[in-house]
Design a protein around this motif. Structure first.
Motif, PDB file in Angstrom:
ATOM      1  N   TYR A 117     -41.578  39.014 -18.283  1.00 12.09           N
ATOM      2  CA  TYR A 117     -41.320  37.774 -18.004  1.00 12.09           C
ATOM      3  C   TYR A 117     -42.328  37.084 -17.088  1.00 12.09           C
ATOM      4  CZ  TYR A 117     -38.655  33.609 -16.577  1.00 12.09           C
ATOM      5  OH  TYR A 117     -38.246  32.702 -16.047  1.00 12.09           O
ATOM      6  N   GLY A 118     -43.127  36.282 -17.452  1.00 11.30           N
ATOM      7  CA  GLY A 118     -44.214  35.675 -16.943  1.00 11.30           C
ATOM      8  C   GLY A 118     -43.643  34.319 -15.871  1.00 11.30           C
ATOM      9  N   TYR A 119     -43.997  34.384 -14.800  1.00 15.91           N
ATOM     10  CA  TYR A 119     -43.538  33.522 -13.851  1.00 15.91           C
ATOM     11  C   TYR A 119     -43.782  32.162 -14.171  1.00 15.91           C
ATOM     12  CZ  TYR A 119     -41.893  36.925 -10.323  1.00 15.91           C
ATOM     13  OH  TYR A 119     -41.395  37.946  -9.902  1.00 15.91           O
ATOM     14  N   THR A 178     -41.433  31.058  -3.477  1.00 13.42           N
ATOM     15  CA  THR A 178     -40.205  30.825  -3.517  1.00 13.42           C
ATOM     16  C   THR A 178     -39.425  30.874  -5.042  1.00 13.42           C
ATOM     17  OG1 THR A 178     -40.274  29.543  -1.647  1.00 13.42           O
ATOM     18  CG2 THR A 178     -38.506  29.272  -2.953  1.00 13.42           C
ATOM     19  N   ALA A 179     -40.421  29.977  -5.977  1.00 13.20           N
ATOM     20  CA  ALA A 179     -40.021  29.945  -7.238  1.00 13.20           C
ATOM     21  C   ALA A 179     -39.763  31.332  -8.137  1.00 13.20           C
ATOM     22  CB  ALA A 179     -40.774  28.988  -7.994  1.00 13.20           C
ATOM     23  N   GLN A 180     -40.855  32.044  -7.641  1.00 16.77           N
ATOM     24  CA  GLN A 180     -40.871  33.313  -8.146  1.00 16.77           C
ATOM     25  C   GLN A 180     -39.681  34.358  -7.638  1.00 16.77           C
ATOM     26  OE1 GLN A 180     -44.731  34.764  -7.137  1.00 16.77           O
ATOM     27  NE2 GLN A 180     -45.718  33.582  -8.657  1.00 16.77           N
ATOM     28  N   ILE A 390     -34.959  23.850  -0.314  1.00 13.74           N
ATOM     29  CA  ILE A 390     -35.843  24.370  -1.350  1.00 13.74           C
ATOM     30  C   ILE A 390     -36.070  23.037  -1.954  1.00 13.74           C
ATOM     31  CG2 ILE A 390     -35.643  25.700  -3.654  1.00 13.74           C
ATOM     32  CD1 ILE A 390     -33.968  27.472  -2.423  1.00 13.74           C
ATOM     33  N   ILE A 391     -35.336  22.073  -2.265  1.00 14.81           N
ATOM     34  CA  ILE A 391     -35.533  20.962  -2.744  1.00 14.81           C
ATOM     35  C   ILE A 391     -36.495  20.074  -2.255  1.00 14.81           C
ATOM     36  CG2 ILE A 391     -34.647  18.622  -3.445  1.00 14.81           C
ATOM     37  CD1 ILE A 391     -31.953  20.173  -4.064  1.00 14.81           C
ATOM     38  N   LEU A 469     -41.732  22.824 -12.241  1.00 17.07           N
ATOM     39  CA  LEU A 469     -41.208  22.206 -11.006  1.00 17.07           C
ATOM     40  C   LEU A 469     -39.858  21.405 -11.279  1.00 17.07           C
ATOM     41  CD1 LEU A 469     -44.451  21.381  -8.939  1.00 17.07           C
ATOM     42  CD2 LEU A 469     -42.645  23.129  -8.241  1.00 17.07           C
ATOM     43  N   LYS A 470     -39.618  20.761 -12.219  1.00 18.45           N
ATOM     44  CA  LYS A 470     -38.552  19.799 -12.498  1.00 18.45           C
ATOM     45  C   LYS A 470     -37.448  20.882 -12.947  1.00 18.45           C
ATOM     46  CE  LYS A 470     -40.825  15.636 -14.184  1.00 18.45           C
ATOM     47  NZ  LYS A 470     -40.965  14.630 -15.091  1.00 18.45           N
ATOM     48  N   GLU A 471     -38.101  21.862 -14.016  1.00 15.86           N
ATOM     49  CA  GLU A 471     -36.988  22.738 -14.238  1.00 15.86           C
ATOM     50  C   GLU A 471     -36.337  23.430 -12.985  1.00 15.86           C
ATOM     51  OE1 GLU A 471     -35.402  23.571 -16.990  1.00 15.86           O
ATOM     52  OE2 GLU A 471     -36.461  22.141 -18.046  1.00 15.86           O
ATOM     53  N   PHE A 472     -37.366  24.009 -11.974  1.00 18.84           N
ATOM     54  CA  PHE A 472     -36.847  24.680 -10.927  1.00 18.84           C
ATOM     55  C   PHE A 472     -35.770  23.512 -10.201  1.00 18.84           C
ATOM     56  CE2 PHE A 472     -38.431  26.549  -6.700  1.00 18.84           C
ATOM     57  CZ  PHE A 472     -37.308  27.493  -6.516  1.00 18.84           C
ATOM     58  N   GLU A 473     -36.215  22.547 -10.127  1.00 19.30           N
ATOM     59  CA  GLU A 473     -35.283  21.776  -8.926  1.00 19.30           C
ATOM     60  C   GLU A 473     -34.031  21.673  -9.864  1.00 19.30           C
ATOM     61  OE1 GLU A 473     -35.370  17.021  -7.156  1.00 19.30           O
ATOM     62  OE2 GLU A 473     -37.085  17.690  -8.512  1.00 19.30           O
ATOM     63  N   TRP A 474     -33.976  21.381 -10.949  1.00 18.66           N
ATOM     64  CA  TRP A 474     -32.785  21.335 -11.633  1.00 18.66           C
ATOM     65  C   TRP A 474     -31.752  22.429 -11.348  1.00 18.66           C
ATOM     66  CZ3 TRP A 474     -29.631  23.778 -15.036  1.00 18.66           C
ATOM     67  CH2 TRP A 474     -28.353  23.056 -15.576  1.00 18.66           C
ATOM     68  N   GLU A 475     -32.473  23.605 -11.511  1.00 18.57           N
ATOM     69  CA  GLU A 475     -31.837  24.906 -11.288  1.00 18.57           C
ATOM     70  C   GLU A 475     -31.016  25.021  -9.958  1.00 18.57           C
ATOM     71  OE1 GLU A 475     -33.511  28.294 -12.685  1.00 18.57           O
ATOM     72  OE2 GLU A 475     -34.228  27.495 -14.415  1.00 18.57           O
ATOM     73  N   VAL A 476     -31.890  24.524  -9.131  1.00 23.29           N
ATOM     74  CA  VAL A 476     -31.387  24.343  -7.570  1.00 23.29           C
ATOM     75  C   VAL A 476     -30.405  23.546  -7.266  1.00 23.29           C
ATOM     76  CG1 VAL A 476     -32.048  24.027  -5.196  1.00 23.29           C
ATOM     77  CG2 VAL A 476     -33.705  25.344  -6.690  1.00 23.29           C
TER      78      VAL A 476
END
Length: 496
Positions: A117-119, A178-180, A390-391, A469-476
């Motif tokens: 799984y690639g970051y 942090t995302a990783q 995080i956001i 980054l948008k995907e990461f923010e939505w998850e958070v």
């Protein structure tokens, strides 16, 4: 995910003398090591990694699940694999990125499934001198069959997070790391929800006091094995402000090994010695002894073993029984350390086995007793304030990248006009001033090449990064809403 078991089947098959057991183990010995196997860069690479394989093969008791990082060349992996087949008959070398993933997993038990799984966020191509983006860092995942039961499965996750190049919170790559940490925590949480034993190991490039460390333990049901056994161990190197705030004396070299678990930058590792000391050891062949009582202000812990038990329909629980540093021996002829990191080794036991050990050994130390009583997973959750942190981190990094993208695209546009101007100049001066025409052509070529490179980075890479980054923010944000809703329900029940 990619690189599945079908493609890896020949590699993971055991030798003909190996037999697959259906008896579930009562304990598992786990080892993780950053091998420092950078091709053309790491000194004495082949000799060191060959010796690492030999040490693994001769270890007593032998490790049963091993995770390797910075094992970049398949030849080095095959050397280790060949030497350890009798104790670790199953293995997988993981491919990823431009230069490889550098990850490998070895196991005593069959590997049923495998994926790489690639970051989504992993450094920048402009930092070519660092290489994080090019090596394709990610998570090597292996589903290991421990026994015949439905939940007799261990899901192993081996990783190497983005390196820190500045101290937190001023590290420009803290958002990537942090995302990783968030991504590997999701993978481990999913494995736990399937009722499987979760083993996360690798070089996480983080201090025990870091935000990434907190995030992993809060966002997935795992525990840091070292902190289970040594709950009062250091949270950073003695020179780090976060450790200085604790008011502890500078630890000795031995204390950093036995209690703090310093896998990197310690006095016992020859690759952290001064150039003069390394020259005496490697070139002159002089024996350089290390004073175990000498202060060791830079030793820190970057390598971890995280363990968690799913508990969803699983018949047994697992606990951390002991944890130590290993692979500290030097190479027998070169006299250097086997890597610039030491290995972390842990032994985990099933609850029934752990309870028997505790009953039969009432004279154990307080640390061992605490480890025996500690569950494998705390099942905690992040606070809403942590999600907001995080956001805010994401927004700060997004602003930086958007500014960078504008400048790079502007450079590309400007380079087009400059190149056109140079070509016009060549047309006017070509017949009369050939040397001027040559200079203009040379400048145009270099300018347009640099402009295209910046245009590709700004238009393609940074756009892809901003979308990740948008995907990461939505998850958070989604996780925050769920946590707040759960907190509200809990508060309502208390009021009733």
């Amino acid at each position: 995910m990619s690189d599945t078991t079908a493609a890896a089947a020949p590699e993971t098959s055991p030798p003909s003398t190996a037999s697959t057991t259906t008896t579930s183990p009562s304990q598992i010995r786990i080892l993780t090591l950053n091998c420092w196997g950078l091709k053309y860069i790491a000194k004495h690479r082949a000799a060191r990694l060959t010796e690492i394989g030999r040490r693994l093969a001769l270890a007593s008791p032998p490790p049963e699940i091993v995770g390797l990082q910075e094992c970049w060349t398949q030849a080095d992996y095959e050397s280790i694999r060949q030497q350890t087949r009798h104790i670790l008959p199953y293995g997988k070398f993981y491919f990823g990125g431009i230069w490889g993933a550098g990850l490998a997993i070895l196991s005593k038990w069959p590997i049923e499934e495998s994926s790489m799984y690639g970051y989504p966020l992993n450094g920048r191509p402009t930092a070519f001198f660092r290489g994080d983006w090019y090596v394709g860092k990610g998570v090597a995942c292996a589903r290991v069959r421990l026994g015949a039961g439905r939940h007799e499965v261990a899901e192993v996750f081996c990783t190497h997070l983005h390196a820190p190049y500045e101290r937190e919170p001023n590290d420009s790559y803290i958002c990537h790391r942090t995302a990783q940490a968030w991504e590997i925590a999701k993978l481990m949480r999913g494995a736990a929800e399937r009722g499987h034993l979760v083993i996360g190991l690798g070089d996480f490039n983080m201090l025990p006091a870091s935000f990434a460390h907190q995030l992993i333990q809060a966002h997935s049901p795992v525990r840091d094995a070292w902190q289970v056994v040594h709950p009062d161990s250091s949270v950073g190197a003695a020179i780090d402000p976060v450790e200085q705030q604790r008011g502890r004396p500078v630890p000795s070299a031995e204390f950093n090994i036995t209690v703090n678990g310093a896998t990197c930058d310690g006095r016992f590792n020859t690759w952290r010695w001064s150039k003069e000391e390394q020259k005496r050891l490697l070139k002159k062949g002089e024996e350089v002894e290390v004073d175990k009582d000498a202060p060791c202000p830079r030793g820190k812990r970057l390598d971890y073993i995280f363990v968690g038990d799913g508990g969803v329909g699983a018949p047994h629980k697992w606990s951390v029984q002991e944890v130590t540093l290993s692979m500290m021996e030097r190479h027998p002829t070169l006299r250097c350390s086997l890597s610039d990191h030491f290995a972390v080794e842990a032994r985990i036991v099933r609850s029934s086995e752990q309870e028997a050990t505790t009953t039969e050994a009432p004279g154990d130390t307080a640390a061992a007793a605490a480890a025996a009583a500690a569950p494998a997973a705390p099942n905690t959750a992040l606070t809403p304030e942590t999600y907001d942190l995080i956001i805010a981190m994401i927004h700060k990094y997004v602003q930086r990248e958007r500014s960078q993208r504008r400048w790079r695209i502007a450079h590309f546009v400007a380079s087009v006009f400059v190149s056109i101007g140079c070509m016009v100049g060549v047309w006017w001066t070509g017949d009369h001033l050939p040397y001027v025409a040559f200079i203009l052509l040379f400048v145009s070529t270099l300018n347009f090449g640099a402009g295209i490179l910046d245009g590709l980075i700004g238009g393609l890479f940074m756009s892809s990064e901003l979308r990740a980054l948008k995907e990461f923010e939505w998850e958070v944000r989604n996780a925050k809403q769920i946590a707040e809703a759960a907190g509200g329900e809990g508060e309502s029940k208390r009021m009733e």
